[in-house]
Design a protein around this motif. Structure first.
Motif, PDB file in Angstrom:
ATOM      1  N   ARG A  73      21.121  63.822  13.326  1.00  0.00           N
ATOM      2  CA  ARG A  73      19.873  63.068  13.475  1.00  0.00           C
ATOM      3  C   ARG A  73      20.106  61.564  13.383  1.00  0.00           C
ATOM      4  O   ARG A  73      19.463  60.789  14.097  1.00  0.00           O
ATOM      5  CB  ARG A  73      18.873  63.497  12.396  1.00  0.00           C
ATOM      6  CG  ARG A  73      17.500  62.840  12.528  1.00  0.00           C
ATOM      7  CD  ARG A  73      16.577  63.306  11.422  1.00  0.00           C
ATOM      8  NE  ARG A  73      16.965  62.776  10.133  1.00  0.00           N
ATOM      9  CZ  ARG A  73      16.629  61.556   9.692  1.00  0.00           C
ATOM     10  NH1 ARG A  73      15.922  60.748  10.476  1.00  0.00           N
ATOM     11  NH2 ARG A  73      17.010  61.143   8.506  1.00  0.00           N
ATOM     12  N   THR A 111      23.106  59.821  13.820  1.00  0.00           N
ATOM     13  CA  THR A 111      24.264  59.241  14.483  1.00  0.00           C
ATOM     14  C   THR A 111      24.309  59.572  15.975  1.00  0.00           C
ATOM     15  O   THR A 111      23.514  60.360  16.481  1.00  0.00           O
ATOM     16  CB  THR A 111      25.573  59.750  13.834  1.00  0.00           C
ATOM     17  OG1 THR A 111      25.779  61.120  14.188  1.00  0.00           O
ATOM     18  CG2 THR A 111      25.519  59.620  12.309  1.00  0.00           C
ATOM     19  N   THR A 112      25.305  58.994  16.623  1.00  0.00           N
ATOM     20  CA  THR A 112      25.470  59.223  18.060  1.00  0.00           C
ATOM     21  C   THR A 112      25.913  60.638  18.379  1.00  0.00           C
ATOM     22  O   THR A 112      25.846  61.055  19.537  1.00  0.00           O
ATOM     23  CB  THR A 112      26.502  58.235  18.643  1.00  0.00           C
ATOM     24  OG1 THR A 112      27.733  58.338  17.894  1.00  0.00           O
ATOM     25  CG2 THR A 112      25.992  56.808  18.563  1.00  0.00           C
ATOM     26  N   GLY A 142      24.359  63.160  17.745  1.00  0.00           N
ATOM     27  CA  GLY A 142      23.160  63.857  18.176  1.00  0.00           C
ATOM     28  C   GLY A 142      22.615  63.374  19.501  1.00  0.00           C
ATOM     29  O   GLY A 142      21.628  63.917  20.019  1.00  0.00           O
ATOM     30  N   GLN A 143      23.255  62.362  20.097  1.00  0.00           N
ATOM     31  CA  GLN A 143      22.769  61.802  21.352  1.00  0.00           C
ATOM     32  C   GLN A 143      23.376  62.470  22.572  1.00  0.00           C
ATOM     33  O   GLN A 143      22.713  62.711  23.560  1.00  0.00           O
ATOM     34  CB  GLN A 143      23.077  60.289  21.406  1.00  0.00           C
ATOM     35  CG  GLN A 143      22.395  59.496  20.309  1.00  0.00           C
ATOM     36  CD  GLN A 143      20.897  59.529  20.450  1.00  0.00           C
ATOM     37  OE1 GLN A 143      20.357  59.297  21.518  1.00  0.00           O
ATOM     38  NE2 GLN A 143      20.208  59.831  19.343  1.00  0.00           N
ATOM     39  N   GLU A 144      24.673  62.747  22.494  1.00  0.00           N
ATOM     40  CA  GLU A 144      25.392  63.279  23.659  1.00  0.00           C
ATOM     41  C   GLU A 144      26.308  64.407  23.205  1.00  0.00           C
ATOM     42  O   GLU A 144      27.518  64.329  23.301  1.00  0.00           O
ATOM     43  CB  GLU A 144      26.212  62.160  24.328  1.00  0.00           C
ATOM     44  CG  GLU A 144      25.377  60.973  24.779  1.00  0.00           C
ATOM     45  CD  GLU A 144      26.238  59.787  25.173  1.00  0.00           C
ATOM     46  OE1 GLU A 144      27.403  59.753  24.750  1.00  0.00           O
ATOM     47  OE2 GLU A 144      25.743  58.920  25.888  1.00  0.00           O
ATOM     48  N   GLN A 145      25.727  65.485  22.730  1.00  0.00           N
ATOM     49  CA  GLN A 145      26.510  66.528  22.087  1.00  0.00           C
ATOM     50  C   GLN A 145      27.435  67.269  23.046  1.00  0.00           C
ATOM     51  O   GLN A 145      28.377  67.918  22.616  1.00  0.00           O
ATOM     52  CB  GLN A 145      25.580  67.525  21.404  1.00  0.00           C
ATOM     53  CG  GLN A 145      24.775  66.919  20.270  1.00  0.00           C
ATOM     54  CD  GLN A 145      24.001  67.970  19.526  1.00  0.00           C
ATOM     55  OE1 GLN A 145      24.481  69.070  19.297  1.00  0.00           O
ATOM     56  NE2 GLN A 145      22.790  67.653  19.133  1.00  0.00           N
ATOM     57  N   ILE A 203      21.376  54.277  14.648  1.00  0.00           N
ATOM     58  CA  ILE A 203      22.085  53.938  15.877  1.00  0.00           C
ATOM     59  C   ILE A 203      21.474  52.699  16.527  1.00  0.00           C
ATOM     60  O   ILE A 203      20.284  52.448  16.440  1.00  0.00           O
ATOM     61  CB  ILE A 203      22.095  55.105  16.871  1.00  0.00           C
ATOM     62  CG1 ILE A 203      20.679  55.540  17.219  1.00  0.00           C
ATOM     63  CG2 ILE A 203      22.890  56.277  16.318  1.00  0.00           C
ATOM     64  CD1 ILE A 203      20.621  56.621  18.281  1.00  0.00           C
ATOM     65  N   GLN A 206      22.165  49.867  20.129  1.00  0.00           N
ATOM     66  CA  GLN A 206      22.463  49.945  21.556  1.00  0.00           C
ATOM     67  C   GLN A 206      23.097  48.648  22.032  1.00  0.00           C
ATOM     68  O   GLN A 206      22.674  47.558  21.627  1.00  0.00           O
ATOM     69  CB  GLN A 206      21.172  50.217  22.326  1.00  0.00           C
ATOM     70  CG  GLN A 206      21.341  50.724  23.733  1.00  0.00           C
ATOM     71  CD  GLN A 206      20.027  51.187  24.324  1.00  0.00           C
ATOM     72  OE1 GLN A 206      18.955  50.758  23.915  1.00  0.00           O
ATOM     73  NE2 GLN A 206      20.087  52.077  25.301  1.00  0.00           N
ATOM     74  N   TRP A 244      25.130  53.836  23.145  1.00  0.00           N
ATOM     75  CA  TRP A 244      24.710  53.958  21.751  1.00  0.00           C
ATOM     76  C   TRP A 244      25.892  53.777  20.806  1.00  0.00           C
ATOM     77  O   TRP A 244      27.019  54.196  21.112  1.00  0.00           O
ATOM     78  CB  TRP A 244      24.064  55.312  21.504  1.00  0.00           C
ATOM     79  CG  TRP A 244      22.833  55.559  22.306  1.00  0.00           C
ATOM     80  CD1 TRP A 244      22.722  56.325  23.436  1.00  0.00           C
ATOM     81  CD2 TRP A 244      21.528  55.022  22.070  1.00  0.00           C
ATOM     82  NE1 TRP A 244      21.433  56.304  23.903  1.00  0.00           N
ATOM     83  CE2 TRP A 244      20.670  55.520  23.085  1.00  0.00           C
ATOM     84  CE3 TRP A 244      20.989  54.189  21.090  1.00  0.00           C
ATOM     85  CZ2 TRP A 244      19.328  55.192  23.156  1.00  0.00           C
ATOM     86  CZ3 TRP A 244      19.644  53.866  21.141  1.00  0.00           C
ATOM     87  CH2 TRP A 244      18.828  54.362  22.167  1.00  0.00           C
ATOM     88  N   ASN A 264      26.999  53.703  16.371  1.00  0.00           N
ATOM     89  CA  ASN A 264      26.626  53.934  14.982  1.00  0.00           C
ATOM     90  C   ASN A 264      26.670  52.620  14.213  1.00  0.00           C
ATOM     91  O   ASN A 264      27.616  51.844  14.353  1.00  0.00           O
ATOM     92  CB  ASN A 264      27.589  54.931  14.324  1.00  0.00           C
ATOM     93  CG  ASN A 264      27.510  56.304  14.951  1.00  0.00           C
ATOM     94  OD1 ASN A 264      26.425  56.828  15.171  1.00  0.00           O
ATOM     95  ND2 ASN A 264      28.654  56.889  15.259  1.00  0.00           N
TER      96      ASN A 264
END
Length: 226
Positions: free
Chosen positions: A69, A71-72, A74-77, A107, A109, A181, A183
């Motif tokens: 939730r 960190t990155t 969770g963005q591009e698993q 996170i 950008q 993205w 961290n």
């Protein structure tokens, strides 16, 4: 605890469940692998992960729902990508950067990256929950890299760092494109200062009468907290 001095690059990919495989891909990976053992802590893009299985050229770790939730990860698993690696700080080791806990606050950008004659000037956004820890000439960890804030625009929640060519070439900043993205972890010293400012007066009054009860920003500056 870490220092924000990246020791190697790795490739990360998701496995079944909450497991992730990290494979070292650079010649300097022996620094990570030489005595790696189950239970060791490794900063992976600034995220403190625990080694659960040691592989020939890497390791397997678990990312909790809270980690995903914040960190990155969770963005591009589903995307395999480069990550920065650093082994935990050992007693007596040099602290070349600043104290990095590996507990990502959130996170940000990348907005822009521009090459200059001596460095890369990179501008990032930061969530408001993190932005108030950012101060010019202060420290911040970006994907686990200890960097110095060159400029900060609070109204835009944006800050700029100057990255020397060596750091740029040896970390995954080189593969980061606009909109990517990252961290972010604020300086732990700023978090303790904030706690003292918000709660220190009441706690200190209850504990002892010998500690000053008038802690303020001016008091902290006077006593060495910049």
């Amino acid at each position: 605890m870490f220092t924000g001095i990246i020791q190697a690059l790795g490739m990360i990919k998701p496995l079944e469940g909450d497991f992730w495989q990290i494979t070292c891909v650079t010649q300097s990976s022996n620094v990570i692998m030489q005595d790696l053992a189950m239970g060791d802590s490794i900063a992976v893009d600034g995220i403190c992960l625990t080694v659960e299985k040691v592989l020939k050229d890497g390791f397997i770790a678990t990312a909790s729902p809270e980690t995903l939730r914040r960190t990155t990860l969770g963005q591009e698993q589903t995307q395999q990508r480069y990550v920065n690696l650093e082994a935990s700080l050992r007693v007596g080791s040099k602290v070349g950067g600043h104290f990095v806990m590996g507990h990502v606050d959130g996170i940000g950008q990348l907005m822009s990256a521009q090459a200059t004659a001596t460095s890369w000037e990179m501008t990032f956004t930061a969530p408001k929950a993190i932005a108030h820890y950012i101060v010019p000439k202060g420290s911040i960890a970006i994907n686990g890299i200890s960097l110095t804030v060159a400029d900060y625009e609070p109204e835009l929640s944006q800050f700029k760092v100057s990255v020397i060519p060596l750091t740029y070439a040896e970390t995954n900043l080189q593969s980061l494109s606009s909109g990517g993205w990252v961290n972010l972890e604020g300086d732990i010293l700023g978090k303790y200062v904030e706690k003292f400012l918000l709660f220190g007066k009441q706690d200190l009054k209850q504990s002892t009468d010998t500690i000053p009860s008038d802690i303020s920003p001016a008091f902290l500056v006077e006593h060495g907290y910049l």
